[in-house]
Enzyme design. Structure first.
Site, short mmCIF file in Angstrom:
data_model
loop_
_atom_site.label_atom_id
_atom_site.label_comp_id
_atom_site.label_asym_id
_atom_site.label_seq_id
_atom_site.Cartn_x
_atom_site.Cartn_y
_atom_site.Cartn_z
N TYR A 1 -27.10 13.94 -142.30
CA TYR A 1 -26.68 14.17 -140.85
C TYR A 1 -25.49 15.41 -140.94
O TYR A 1 -25.53 16.18 -140.06
CB TYR A 1 -26.09 13.17 -140.26
CG TYR A 1 -26.99 12.31 -139.88
CD1 TYR A 1 -27.37 10.88 -140.70
CD2 TYR A 1 -27.76 12.14 -138.70
CE1 TYR A 1 -28.43 10.22 -140.31
CE2 TYR A 1 -28.81 11.32 -138.39
CZ TYR A 1 -29.17 10.07 -139.16
OH TYR A 1 -30.14 9.14 -138.78
N HIS B 1 -30.34 7.69 -128.06
CA HIS B 1 -30.24 7.52 -129.54
C HIS B 1 -28.91 8.09 -130.28
O HIS B 1 -28.90 8.14 -131.46
CB HIS B 1 -31.38 8.26 -130.05
CG HIS B 1 -32.83 7.72 -130.03
ND1 HIS B 1 -33.81 8.34 -130.37
CD2 HIS B 1 -33.05 6.55 -129.56
CE1 HIS B 1 -34.92 7.54 -129.77
NE2 HIS B 1 -34.44 6.52 -129.47
N CYS C 1 -16.36 4.33 -135.89
CA CYS C 1 -15.56 3.49 -137.00
C CYS C 1 -15.95 1.95 -136.91
O CYS C 1 -16.00 1.25 -135.88
CB CYS C 1 -14.20 3.53 -136.63
SG CYS C 1 -13.14 2.47 -137.84
N1 APR Z 1 -42.13 22.79 -126.26
C1 APR Z 1 -42.73 21.36 -125.79
N2 APR Z 1 -43.10 20.46 -126.67
C2 APR Z 1 -42.79 20.95 -128.12
C3 APR Z 1 -42.62 22.12 -128.54
C4 APR Z 1 -42.19 23.02 -127.81
N3 APR Z 1 -41.74 24.36 -128.07
N4 APR Z 1 -42.84 22.02 -129.98
C5 APR Z 1 -43.18 20.73 -130.21
N5 APR Z 1 -43.18 20.06 -128.97
C6 APR Z 1 -43.79 18.60 -128.82
C7 APR Z 1 -44.75 18.03 -129.97
O1 APR Z 1 -46.09 18.50 -129.55
C8 APR Z 1 -44.34 16.75 -130.00
O2 APR Z 1 -45.08 16.17 -128.97
O3 APR Z 1 -42.59 17.85 -128.99
C9 APR Z 1 -43.08 16.50 -129.58
C10 APR Z 1 -42.00 16.13 -130.65
O4 APR Z 1 -42.23 14.78 -131.15
P1 APR Z 1 -41.55 14.27 -132.40
O5 APR Z 1 -41.50 15.20 -133.41
O6 APR Z 1 -42.24 12.73 -132.60
O7 APR Z 1 -39.84 14.03 -131.63
P2 APR Z 1 -39.64 12.98 -130.52
O8 APR Z 1 -40.77 12.34 -129.73
O9 APR Z 1 -38.41 13.42 -129.92
O10 APR Z 1 -39.43 11.59 -131.52
C11 APR Z 1 -38.66 10.59 -131.19
O11 APR Z 1 -38.15 9.61 -133.10
O12 APR Z 1 -37.50 9.94 -135.37
C12 APR Z 1 -37.14 9.36 -134.01
O13 APR Z 1 -34.97 9.30 -133.28
C13 APR Z 1 -36.12 10.35 -133.38
O14 APR Z 1 -35.56 10.63 -131.26
C14 APR Z 1 -36.59 10.97 -132.29
C15 APR Z 1 -37.90 9.96 -131.91
#
Ligand code: APR
Length: 240
Positions: free
Chosen positions: A58, A113, A121
């Protein structure tokens, strides 16, 4: 189906909305989980087993977020404009732990999240703004205990924040919009079904169709930085 004008709007965002600000997503080929195992850095067990490893993960993301080049992009700015100019209520629920929605001007915002720029703490439960690195012996400014601080984010297996408020908003909203999330992680991935059950119109704005695409009434696909401002412009024009 409720008429979405000028009703209540609930928006869910994921890592995709911050991608064009230069922050990595999780499950894209260049995503965070392509280079590090979430079991090693994003669970309570990982923190108990190796807190230094979790702090380092982090710390790197926190310093990355604070780089000058990382700024809200037009999608973040468009959502802040929608909150200001929409005649009804707009609630923004984000899975993201960055502060780009706040920096864009969004105020009616829930970080389900948690937040990368805050620590909690474990001794006194204070939540403290934190911009530097977290170390094993970091001092809690509230109670003076050392080594009891953790980043204030929700790890896998932990309960997201403000779920009651989110479900209440989903049950009564007229329009639910999901932006930049893959629909892989619950409970956020289930929000579209909750909104539909409450009679909302549901829309997905994403780079590509998500896991839950069949649950949405409509979907528009492309980069959020182009898609979201165009959608907000259209919605406000219709409401004028
Ligand atoms: N514009 C719009 N969408 C996009 C772009 C962009 N430029 N780039 C990527 N994406 C989309 C991808 O197609 C995908 O569907 O954003 C999504 C990202 O998906 P993840 O990487 O799975 O992220 P997220 O859905 O936020 O993950 C949810 O998983 O790991 C945990 O806590 C973490 O909050 C996170 C949660």
């Amino acid at each position: 189906m409720h008429d979405p004008q000028p009703g209540k709007i609930v928006i869910l965002t994921g890592a995709g909305i911050s991608r064009e600000s230069g922050l990595a997503t999780f499950r894209d080929p260049d995503g965070i989980w392509a280079t590090v195992r979430l079991e090693e850095v994003a669970t309570p067990e990982a923190f108990r087993a190796n807190p230094a490893r979790v702090h380092a993960f982090y710390n790197a993301r926190r310093s990355g977020l604070l780089e000058a080049a990382v700024q809200p992009n037009p999608a973040h700015l468009a959502l802040a404009r929608l909150e200001r100019d929409w005649p009804g209520e707009v609630l923004l629920v984000t899975q993201n732990i960055d502060d780009l929605h706040e920096r864009a001007g969004s105020k009616n915002l829930i970080h389900m999240h948690g937040e990368l720029l805050k620590t909690r703490c474990l001794a006194c439960e204070a939540v403290i703004a934190w911009q530097g690195d977290l170390e094993l012996d970091s001092l809690c400014p509230a109670c003076g205990e050392r080594g009891r601080l953790r980043v204030n984010v929700v790890w896998f297996g932990e309960m997201p924040f403000e779920m009651e408020r989110i479900y209440a908003a989903l049950a009564e909203c007229d329009l639910f919009v999901s932006i930049g999330t893959s629909g892989n992680v619950y409970p956020a991935a289930g929000f579209v079904a909750e909104a539909r059950a409450g009679g909302a119109h549901t829309l997905e704005l994403n780079l590509e169709p998500s896991e839950g695409r069949r649950l949405f009434d409509a979907g528009r696909y492309g980069p959020a930085g182009e898609l979201v401002p165009a959608w907000v412009e259209e919605l406000l024009a219709d409401a004028a």
